[in-house]
Enzyme design. Structure first.
Site, PDB file in Angstrom:
ATOM      1  N   CYS A  64      -5.651  -1.358  -0.175  1.00  7.19           N
ATOM      2  CA  CYS A  64      -6.495  -0.260  -0.655  1.00  7.19           C
ATOM      3  C   CYS A  64      -7.956  -0.654  -0.894  1.00  7.19           C
ATOM      4  O   CYS A  64      -8.858   0.055  -0.430  1.00  7.19           O
ATOM      5  CB  CYS A  64      -5.931   0.374  -1.914  1.00  7.19           C
ATOM      6  SG  CYS A  64      -4.227   0.003  -2.263  1.00  7.19           S
ATOM      7  N   ARG A 108       2.868 -10.846  -1.637  1.00  8.84           N
ATOM      8  CA  ARG A 108       3.169 -10.585  -3.048  1.00  8.84           C
ATOM      9  C   ARG A 108       4.128 -11.639  -3.545  1.00  8.84           C
ATOM     10  O   ARG A 108       5.057 -12.022  -2.841  1.00  8.84           O
ATOM     11  CB  ARG A 108       3.827  -9.208  -3.211  1.00  8.84           C
ATOM     12  CG  ARG A 108       2.891  -8.088  -2.844  1.00  8.84           C
ATOM     13  CD  ARG A 108       3.544  -6.737  -3.022  1.00  8.84           C
ATOM     14  NE  ARG A 108       2.679  -5.717  -2.460  1.00  8.84           N
ATOM     15  CZ  ARG A 108       3.026  -4.441  -2.330  1.00  8.84           C
ATOM     16  NH1 ARG A 108       4.232  -4.044  -2.723  1.00  8.84           N
ATOM     17  NH2 ARG A 108       2.182  -3.573  -1.811  1.00  8.84           N
ATOM     18  N   GLN A 166       2.348  -3.799   6.096  1.00 11.02           N
ATOM     19  CA  GLN A 166       2.514  -2.384   5.800  1.00 11.02           C
ATOM     20  C   GLN A 166       1.861  -1.536   6.878  1.00 11.02           C
ATOM     21  O   GLN A 166       0.825  -1.914   7.412  1.00 11.02           O
ATOM     22  CB  GLN A 166       1.830  -2.046   4.470  1.00 11.02           C
ATOM     23  CG  GLN A 166       2.467  -2.655   3.259  1.00 11.02           C
ATOM     24  CD  GLN A 166       1.678  -2.277   2.022  1.00 11.02           C
ATOM     25  OE1 GLN A 166       0.480  -2.527   1.945  1.00 11.02           O
ATOM     26  NE2 GLN A 166       2.337  -1.661   1.064  1.00 11.02           N
ATOM     27  N   ASP A 203      -0.096   0.854   6.509  1.00  6.80           N
ATOM     28  CA  ASP A 203      -0.778   1.370   5.334  1.00  6.80           C
ATOM     29  C   ASP A 203      -1.899   2.332   5.741  1.00  6.80           C
ATOM     30  O   ASP A 203      -2.588   2.077   6.721  1.00  6.80           O
ATOM     31  CB  ASP A 203      -1.382   0.186   4.567  1.00  6.80           C
ATOM     32  CG  ASP A 203      -1.539   0.488   3.099  1.00  6.80           C
ATOM     33  OD1 ASP A 203      -1.177   1.601   2.681  1.00  6.80           O
ATOM     34  OD2 ASP A 203      -2.044  -0.388   2.375  1.00  6.80           O
ATOM     35  N   HIS A 215      -4.952   5.225   3.947  1.00  5.03           N
ATOM     36  CA  HIS A 215      -5.565   5.894   2.799  1.00  5.03           C
ATOM     37  C   HIS A 215      -6.313   7.107   3.298  1.00  5.03           C
ATOM     38  O   HIS A 215      -7.067   7.018   4.267  1.00  5.03           O
ATOM     39  CB  HIS A 215      -6.479   4.922   2.053  1.00  5.03           C
ATOM     40  CG  HIS A 215      -5.700   3.780   1.462  1.00  5.03           C
ATOM     41  ND1 HIS A 215      -5.527   2.597   2.136  1.00  5.03           N
ATOM     42  CD2 HIS A 215      -4.990   3.696   0.314  1.00  5.03           C
ATOM     43  CE1 HIS A 215      -4.752   1.807   1.397  1.00  5.03           C
ATOM     44  NE2 HIS A 215      -4.407   2.436   0.293  1.00  5.03           N
ATOM     45  N   LYS A 248       3.615  10.363  -7.419  1.00  2.00           N
ATOM     46  CA  LYS A 248       3.921   9.979  -6.032  1.00  2.00           C
ATOM     47  C   LYS A 248       5.185  10.652  -5.534  1.00  2.00           C
ATOM     48  O   LYS A 248       6.007  11.128  -6.326  1.00  2.00           O
ATOM     49  CB  LYS A 248       4.081   8.463  -5.934  1.00  2.00           C
ATOM     50  CG  LYS A 248       5.214   7.935  -6.809  1.00  2.00           C
ATOM     51  CD  LYS A 248       5.464   6.459  -6.569  1.00  2.00           C
ATOM     52  CE  LYS A 248       6.589   5.981  -7.489  1.00  2.00           C
ATOM     53  NZ  LYS A 248       7.072   4.661  -7.198  1.00  2.00           N
ATOM     54  N   HIS A 278      -2.669   7.265  -1.067  1.00  6.25           N
ATOM     55  CA  HIS A 278      -2.155   6.079  -0.389  1.00  6.25           C
ATOM     56  C   HIS A 278      -0.865   6.524   0.279  1.00  6.25           C
ATOM     57  O   HIS A 278      -0.093   7.247  -0.330  1.00  6.25           O
ATOM     58  CB  HIS A 278      -1.705   4.979  -1.352  1.00  6.25           C
ATOM     59  CG  HIS A 278      -2.686   4.570  -2.378  1.00  6.25           C
ATOM     60  ND1 HIS A 278      -3.204   3.304  -2.415  1.00  6.25           N
ATOM     61  CD2 HIS A 278      -3.214   5.214  -3.440  1.00  6.25           C
ATOM     62  CE1 HIS A 278      -4.003   3.191  -3.452  1.00  6.25           C
ATOM     63  NE2 HIS A 278      -4.036   4.329  -4.092  1.00  6.25           N
TER      64      HIS A 278
HETATM   65 ZN   LIG Z   1      -3.106   1.755  -1.143  1.00  2.43          ZN
END
Ligand SMILES: [Zn+2]
Ligand SMILES: [Zn+2]
Length: 638
Positions: free
Chosen positions: A339, A368, A386, A388, A390, A469, A515
């Site tokens: 992010c 992580r 990911q 991922d 945004h 979420k 996200h």
């Molecule tokens: Zn994010």
């Protein structure tokens, strides 16, 4: 006196009545099905007395709570059997678990799975006797007397507060220190099985004495146990760690580190294909791909809040930005999320309301720190990628953007044949943002999910501290649910990074930030997919789509020609060149889960055909090479 039933009605019962009496007063069927009860919401034995005005609920064998009580009661029965068979055994704790129960034992000799038959036979005798579990409240002194030769129980008695009630349960010759509740009698245990034995420490502390933990499971009905065991077998067959090794998908090496999968060529190929498939889909849907670094200065993580809130999950280190003579150490952190990078990219230029929404996506590899006990193959790793993205948008665009994300999620789930359901997690106690923001955001998510007609549940208070979420769970071929996609509203980062856009009247406004990751972790999604399909990936995704199998060495050239034509249309092909019997080669291709096997001999060369075997359908007879090429062409990602 009167008690209150779940439907709100009140029922008159005699002074001194028990939960069992309440059940009997409602009906004989209920009395028979009753396992235990709840008084004012608390689980109790059927023999527990009710009070005037108590809210009383009868728990029957249909409920999950009853199953837990059955399993815990079965742990008593197992301990009882072990005590008979291994005199002098020290008993520790014996709780139920999600899928069964265990009991920890201290014993000089070693119990092994070879002893399971004898223990199970003794347990069957005990269940057959159908004796009641009898509760007794005792004083500390009485308890110490009862457990005079049980050192763990004596230690546990000392943990009780001065005026805490100490209860023991007697069953046959066995007595345990336990708060209950239990089944009325052991005969209610319909079926049980001991599963495995493992080491454990007293109170889970490695400084303490090592104990032997026997795991078992139990059900009300034999058929439920059979179904459970069948499912376990199925799950084992599908285990992505086993298939991942057999299919050459990935490996782990202690030298590399815990929870760090390394992808072999077949695995890398599948992951790239998944990415390619999604990338095309994302470009069609107005996303732009970005690429951001794996490490940032700690300042970024301080601004984003990760430095404070996510510190123990991150890897930090120092880089010398000065010289050897004058070192100047800067702290850096490896990204656990993508992010902040996307936020910085957004801030690279001034944005107008007309540009919105801006959708950045990245196949971002993140790291992580997971506890070494928590890592599990591809499902839970310390490094993963990911899908991922945004989305930065205006408030009036949020519902449409969430709808578009749900549409894409639906596209993905149906491509892979997953059923799915959703959960909306709402505002937790500790959170930032105004009530108005939260209400708005939650209602946007609800509106979108209802408009899309996805079944959902509300998870009250389970949102992130920075916004609500949607979680999407998928159901695999053997009925297991996996958490997969998330769509998350964020009030935090736009604020922390002071993100803005210019409105129509040229003032500045904060964008909304979403996200979302739909595969979640691509590698984890592959793990789920392998278990879902037992490694039989569809033609478009199979690492090797076709195996060309020459019957004899003189057919090798023709086999290589066919392989070259397949490669020419970007197909993925292998020639099985080894001088092995045909059935061995076919067995190898089957084991490798190759969708198409193309057998080439004299007749096929002459006719311009192959003898086709498919993974699912077996022998398909003779097929022109062109038809095979067309099938592979049709399976190309587009
Ligand atoms: Zn994010
Ligand atoms: Zn108990």
């Amino acid at each position: 006196m009167n008690v209150i039933l779940p439907d709100g009605s009140s029922k008159e019962v005699n002074e001194g009545a028990t939960v069992a009496d309440v059940a009997a007063s409602i009906g004989a069927g209920l009395a028979k099905a009753a396992i235990c009860g709840k008084i004012d919401g608390e689980l109790v034995d059927l023999t527990a007395p009710v009070m005037d005005g108590s809210r009383v609920e009868i728990v029957t064998d249909k409920s999950q709570e009853a199953l837990s009580i059955l399993r815990h009661s079965c742990a008593h029965v197992m301990a009882e059997a072990v005590q008979v068979l291994f005199p002098g055994v020290q008993i520790a704790f014996g709780p139920q678990t999600d899928d069964g129960f265990f009991y920890d034992f201290g014993l000089d000799s070693t119990i092994s799975s070879d002893d399971f038959e004898a223990i199970e036979a003794k347990m069957a005798e005990i269940v057959e006797r159908d004796e009641p579990f009898v509760r007794e409240v005792v004083t500390r002194e009485q308890a110490k007397e009862i457990f005079a030769d049980q050192k763990f129980k004596l230690e546990h008695i000392d943990d009780f507060g001065e005026d805490e009630a100490i209860s023991v349960y007697r069953h046959g010759s066995f007595v345990d220190l336990c708060s209950g509740p239990h089944l009325p009698t052991a005969g209610r245990i319909g079926a049980f099985k001991l599963m495995k034995i493992a080491g454990a420490y007293w109170k889970g502390d490695a400084e303490n004495e090592q104990l032997q933990r026997i795991y078992g499971t139990a059900f009300f009905k034999q058929k439920d146990l059979d179904a459970y065991l069948h499912n376990l077998e199925e799950a084992e067959k599908r285990d992505h760690r086993k298939l991942g090794r057999e299919l050459g998908i990935y490996m782990m090496d202690d030298m590399a580190g815990v929870g760090l999968p390394m992808y072999l060529p077949a695995g890398a190929r599948v992951i790239r294909l998944l990415q390619e498939w999604l990338r095309r889909e994302l470009y069609r849907r107005g996303y732009e791909e970005v690429i951001t670094p794996h490490i940032y200065k700690a300042d970024v993580w301080k601004t984003s809040g990760h430095y404070g809130f996510y510190h123990e999950n991150m890897y930090f280190f120092h880089i010398n930005e000065g010289s050897d003579e004058e070192p100047r150490l800067s702290e850096y952190g490896v990204k656990p999320m993508n992010c902040p990078g996307h936020v910085m990219l957004y801030k690279n230029s001034i944005h107008s309301y007309r540009e919105m929404p801006i959708r950045f996506f990245e196949f971002g590899t993140v790291y992580r720190h997971e506890l070494s006990g928590a890592v599990h193959g591809l499902m839970r790793a310390r490094g993963f990628t990911q899908d991922d993205a945004h989305v930065f948008c205006r408030e009036d665009q949020v519902v449409d953007e969430v709808l578009a994300i749900l549409d894409l999620a639906d596209n993905i789930m149906s491509e892979f044949g997953f059923e799915y359901a959703a959960e909306i997690s709402t505002r937790p106690e500790k959170s930032i943002g105004t009530d108005e923001m939260w209400e708005k955001a939650e209602s946007f998510l609800r509106t979108a999910i209802e408009q899309r007609g996805i079944p959902y549940e509300i998870n009250p208070g389970d949102g992130a501290f920075y916004g609500p979420k949607i979680d999407i769970k998928v159901k695999d071929a053997i009925g297991r649910w996996w958490q997969c996609s998330t769509v998350q509203v964020d009030f935090n980062l736009p604020e922390r990074f002071d993100m803005t856009y210019r409105t129509a009247d040229n003032s500045e406004e904060r964008p909304w930030m979403l996200h979302r990751a739909l595969f979640g972790s691509i590698e984890r999604f592959l793990g789920i997919l392998i278990e879902h399909t037992t490694g039989n990936l569809p033609l478009w995704l199979a690492p090797t789509q076709a195996a060309v199998v020459p019957i004899a060495d003189r057919h090798l050239d023709a086999a290589h020609d066919i392989a070259a034509r397949i490669r020419g249309i970007e197909g993925r092909v292998e020639v099985y060149e080894q001088n092995e019997p045909m059935r061995v080669k076919i067995a190898k291709a089957q084991a490798a889960k190759v969708p198409l096997m193309l057998v080439v001999g004299d007749k096929e060369i002459e006719e311009g055909t192959v003898s086709l075997r498919t993974r699912e359908g077996g022998d398909q007879g003779s097929v022109p090479v062109e038809d095979v090429l067309k099938a592979i062409e049709d399976a190309r990602i587009r």
